[in-house]
Scaffold this active site. Structure first.
Site, PDB file in Angstrom:
ATOM      1  N   LYS A  83     -32.340  -7.634  -4.098  1.00 18.77           N
ATOM      2  CA  LYS A  83     -30.541  -8.154  -3.970  1.00 18.77           C
ATOM      3  C   LYS A  83     -30.610 -10.297  -4.769  1.00 18.77           C
ATOM      4  CE  LYS A  83     -29.770  -7.226   0.377  1.00 18.77           C
ATOM      5  NZ  LYS A  83     -30.445  -6.586   0.784  1.00 18.77           N
TER       6      LYS A  83
ATOM      7  N   ARG B 163     -23.239  -6.093   6.702  1.00 20.06           N
ATOM      8  CA  ARG B 163     -24.456  -5.512   7.639  1.00 20.06           C
ATOM      9  C   ARG B 163     -24.248  -4.472   8.503  1.00 20.06           C
ATOM     10  NH1 ARG B 163     -28.291  -8.550   5.237  1.00 20.06           N
ATOM     11  NH2 ARG B 163     -30.187  -8.732   6.126  1.00 20.06           N
TER      12      ARG B 163
ATOM     13  N   ARG C  56     -43.823 -10.619  -0.947  1.00 16.75           N
ATOM     14  CA  ARG C  56     -42.795 -11.655  -1.323  1.00 16.75           C
ATOM     15  C   ARG C  56     -43.532 -13.066  -0.681  1.00 16.75           C
ATOM     16  NH1 ARG C  56     -36.382 -10.621  -0.269  1.00 16.75           N
ATOM     17  NH2 ARG C  56     -37.045 -10.532   2.340  1.00 16.75           N
TER      18      ARG C  56
ATOM     19  N   ARG D 240     -41.918 -15.380   4.342  1.00 14.73           N
ATOM     20  CA  ARG D 240     -40.773 -15.872   5.570  1.00 14.73           C
ATOM     21  C   ARG D 240     -41.515 -15.123   6.846  1.00 14.73           C
ATOM     22  NH1 ARG D 240     -35.434 -13.112   2.826  1.00 14.73           N
ATOM     23  NH2 ARG D 240     -35.279 -11.720   4.671  1.00 14.73           N
TER      24      ARG D 240
ATOM     25  N   ARG E 127     -36.299  -4.582  10.021  1.00 20.04           N
ATOM     26  CA  ARG E 127     -35.313  -4.772   9.376  1.00 20.04           C
ATOM     27  C   ARG E 127     -34.541  -3.428   9.248  1.00 20.04           C
ATOM     28  NH1 ARG E 127     -37.653  -8.964   6.176  1.00 20.04           N
ATOM     29  NH2 ARG E 127     -35.723  -9.155   4.692  1.00 20.04           N
TER      30      ARG E 127
END
Ligand code: AMP
Length: 215
Positions: free
Chosen positions: A13, A88, A127, A160, A171
């Site tokens: 996203k 969310r 990532r 992160r 998550r």
């Protein structure tokens, strides 16, 4: 163009939002980015948020809603916005509808970026982000020329805190339980659009633009 981006963590996203900003010149409002900025600044809000973020849980609605309302009220949102990572859960979606009705700028579309679960884990664990310019990489799919270093600005790449494996599992669970139902929420409102989020970034972007063009 006023849109919400939906999709699991790791669906891309943020990457697509950045490309939409370049093309359409409207701001991206990422609650994750706003929260990480508050954490980095060490504000009270940031301290409260961090404990939830580190566990992969959602930050309380009251914290996030205030932040979004303030951001949407700024001048640069008058010609449109891209909400990324918000809403969310259903309570946030309902609060958003109310907020936007009052502001007279309702949503045009909710764009769901759909990626198979098996791809998400690699995308998230791989990532890396540049600490200077925010450019994103993936050590499996889109590595930098030199390990740990940004191609664009030479900055150092970091992972992160919440992209570590234990947090990612949580998550994804939170996504399935709380966020995925929003696909139906927006389908029922008649503004849901879906794109397949696999393949090259530019290919996905072409699909995103085509899908939104039909909006
Ligand atoms: P993201 O960068 O969107 O994946 O968000 C990272 C983390 O920030 C999430 O795992 C949550 O802890 C928190 N967060 C971001 N957006 C929201 C939101 N709309 N509501 C609650 N928590 C959020």
């Amino acid at each position: 163009m006023r849109i919400v981006l939906l999709g699991a963590p790791g669906a891309g996203k943020g990457t697509q939002a950045k490309k939409l900003i370049e093309k359409f010149g409207i701001p991206q409002i990422s609650t994750g980015d706003l929260l990480r900025a508050a954490v980095a600044e060490g504000t009270e809000l940031g301290k409260e948020a961090k404990s939830y973020m580190d566990k992969g849980e959602l930050v309380p609605d009251s914290v996030v809603l205030g932040m979004v309302e303030e951001r949407l009220g700024r001048d640069d949102c008058k010609d449109g916005y891209i909400l990324d990572g918000f809403p969310r859960n259903t309570a946030q979606a309902e609060a958003l509808d109310e907020m936007l009705d009052k502001m007279g700028m309702p949503l045009d579309a909710a764009l769901n970026v759909d990626v198979p679960t098996e791809d998400l884990m690699k995308r998230l664990t791989g990532r890396r982000t540049c600490e200077q310019c925010g450019q994103m990489y993936n050590v499996y799919f889109n590595p930098p020329a030199e390990e740990g270093k940004c191609d664009k600005c030479g900055g150092t790449l970091f992972q992160r805190d919440d992209d570590k494996e234990e947090t990612i599992t949580k998550r994804l669970e939170v996504y399935r339980e709380q966020t995925e139902p929003l696909i139906d929420y927006y389908r029922q409102k008649g503004i849901l659009k879906t794109v397949t989020g696999t393949g090259a970034i530019d290919e996905i972007f072409t699909r995103v633009v085509e899908t939104l063009g039909a909006a």
